[in-house]
Design an enzyme around this catalytic site. Structure first.
Site, short mmCIF file in Angstrom:
data_model
loop_
_atom_site.label_atom_id
_atom_site.label_comp_id
_atom_site.label_asym_id
_atom_site.label_seq_id
_atom_site.Cartn_x
_atom_site.Cartn_y
_atom_site.Cartn_z
N HIS A 14 -14.92 31.66 -40.70
CA HIS A 14 -14.01 32.79 -40.25
C HIS A 14 -12.66 32.16 -40.21
CE1 HIS A 14 -13.41 36.91 -38.56
NE2 HIS A 14 -12.27 36.31 -38.59
N HIS A 16 -8.30 32.66 -41.04
CA HIS A 16 -7.18 33.58 -41.75
C HIS A 16 -6.16 32.52 -42.17
CE1 HIS A 16 -8.57 37.29 -40.04
NE2 HIS A 16 -8.76 36.80 -38.85
N LYS A 102 -15.82 41.93 -45.74
CA LYS A 102 -15.71 42.25 -44.70
C LYS A 102 -15.35 43.63 -44.28
CE LYS A 102 -14.01 40.72 -40.34
NZ LYS A 102 -13.18 39.96 -39.80
N HIS A 139 -16.11 43.18 -37.89
CA HIS A 139 -15.21 42.90 -36.94
C HIS A 139 -15.84 43.89 -35.97
CE1 HIS A 139 -11.33 42.32 -34.74
NE2 HIS A 139 -11.80 43.18 -34.12
N HIS A 177 -16.92 36.49 -34.74
CA HIS A 177 -16.14 36.12 -33.39
C HIS A 177 -16.55 36.94 -32.05
CE1 HIS A 177 -13.73 39.56 -34.71
NE2 HIS A 177 -12.99 38.90 -35.49
N ASP A 250 -11.35 31.68 -36.58
CA ASP A 250 -10.78 32.66 -36.33
C ASP A 250 -9.38 32.53 -36.32
OD1 ASP A 250 -10.17 35.44 -36.82
OD2 ASP A 250 -10.35 35.72 -34.66
C1 NCD Z 1 -6.69 38.41 -36.78
C2 NCD Z 1 -5.39 38.10 -37.62
O1 NCD Z 1 -4.22 37.94 -37.00
O2 NCD Z 1 -5.53 38.43 -38.68
N1 NCD Z 1 -6.02 38.42 -35.44
C3 NCD Z 1 -6.98 38.05 -34.13
O3 NCD Z 1 -6.55 38.22 -33.15
N2 NCD Z 1 -8.11 37.49 -34.35
C4 NCD Z 1 -7.53 39.52 -37.15
C5 NCD Z 1 -8.78 39.50 -36.68
O4 NCD Z 1 -9.55 38.66 -37.09
O5 NCD Z 1 -9.27 40.65 -35.93
ZN ZN Z 2 -10.54 36.97 -37.74
#
Ligand code: NCD
Ligand code: ZN
Length: 348
Positions: A14, A16, A102, A139, A177, A250
């Site tokens: 997971h 970003h 997702k 999520h 998460h 995450d």
């Molecule tokens: C994530 C993001 O910034 O893209 N933020 C987070 O707090 N985890 C989005 C997400 O996964 O909820």
């Molecule tokens: Zn995330």
């Protein structure tokens, strides 16, 4: 002699990565540690088609520095919307590059305004995912403003997840998460088709970290940090060897100004020391022998992908995390900025 830990190269289930110059800044942190990562599709605009996922994948691969080229495989995902079609799922499956879809309840988190407003609208699309065995990543938080923000995950289980699993008995789901003991118990209780990812920050911090010494925007993420009893439940299950819990950082970078603001956004950056943080947690729990299974085996086994064959080594020595990291011309504050970590990545 310094202690050294060598194990199968891990994957991040997971992540970003963002895009453009910002991505270029953070990609090496991940690619140095992990062989593969599930790439979240919440760009602006979101990655909703297979063609967009293929283009994003190509941008990721071309942003890899030369020394890491060929060493990192991005596993792509599609962002489920009210209008995602079953045909798009077939295309995604046939592409071989999209591993999952997702689900963000609309408004649940950063860049989720295009998310699903009513799961009933996705009926045919979810049926196609079930048929083609395309996993759904959730999520897991309700967005009902009447629900206390610390209870949103617990309510998601009863209101959305249980009905979803009943409606689609063959659909495989990753509860992303997870942050609560209720989520741990739920995943343990349901037979094999549901798994969960756990972040390093939810294993290390409880909700006090948001407020100690004043408001701490760099500890704000979604799902929000929870009480100590929940953190302990996460550590216990992550280090237990249970095959349906695995690593997902995450890691979610945001420029400094978006975090230190009157309305700071959610997301913690942990990729700079991700596997080192997990090693610390497992060491403290006296379960370092379980780190490899959690970080390198359970994820690919659940996704039906081969385990990695390469290795990674960490040495038990302290190093200092920088106060800030360059982030596409901006600044990024990494988790535990300026602090020490007890394990160090050995390059090679
Ligand atoms: C994530 C993001 O910034 O893209 N933020 C987070 O707090 N985890 C989005 C997400 O996964 O909820
Ligand atoms: Zn995330």
């Amino acid at each position: 002699m310094t202690n050294k830990l060598t194990f199968t190269r891990p994957d991040d289930w997971h992540l970003h990565l963002r895009d453009g110059r910002a991505m270029q800044s953070v990609l090496p942190d991940i690619a140095r540690r992990f062989a593969r990562a599930i790439i979240m599709p919440n760009l602006k605009p979101p990655v909703v088609t297979t063609a967009q996922a293929a283009a994003y994948r190509a941008r990721i691969l071309s942003a890899l520095p030369q020394e890491l080229a060929g060493r990192f495989e991005p596993l792509m995902t599609l962002y489920l919307t009210d209008t995602t079609t079953p045909e798009e799922i077939s295309r995604a499956k046939a592409s071989g590059i999209v591993q999952a879809v997702k689900l963000y309840p609309a408004g649940a988190t950063t860049h989720s305004d295009a998310g699903v407003t009513d799961i009933a609208r996705c009926e045919a699309t979810l049926a196609m995912m079930e048929k083609l065995d395309m996993p759904l990543l959730v999520h897991g938080e309700v967005v009902d403003p009447a629900v206390d923000i610390f209870d949103r995950e617990k309510f998601f289980i009863d209101r959305m997840l249980i009905p979803l699993l009943q409606r689609f008995p063959g659909l495989r789901v990753v509860f992303e998460h997870i942050t609560t003991k209720e989520a741990v118990e739920f995943v343990q209780a349901v037979p094999n088709r549901i798994a969960a990812t756990i972040t390093a920050h939810h294993l290390m911090l409880n909700r006090n970290a948001l407020f100690i010494g004043g408001l701490q925007p760099h500890h704000y993420c979604l799902p929000v940090l929870k009480r100590e009893i929940h953190r302990q439940a996460l550590v216990t299950v992550a280090t237990s060897g249970h095959a349906r819990f695995f690593l997902g950082t995450d890691s979610a970078p945001h420029p400094l100004g978006d975090k230190e603001s009157a309305c700071g956004c959610a997301g913690i950056y942990s990729a700079h020391a991700a596997i080192e943080f997990y090693a610390e947690v497992f060491e403290r729990a006296g379960k370092l022998d379980q780190l490899e299974a959690f970080a390198s085996f359970h994820g690919p086994d659940f996704y039906g992908l081969p385990r990695n064959t390469g290795k990674i080594s960490l040495s038990q020595e302290s190093w200092q995390i920088p106060e800030e990291i360059e982030f596409g011309g901006d600044k990024l504050i990494p988790l535990r900025a300026g602090g020490q970590v007890g394990w160090k990545l050995m390059e090679g």
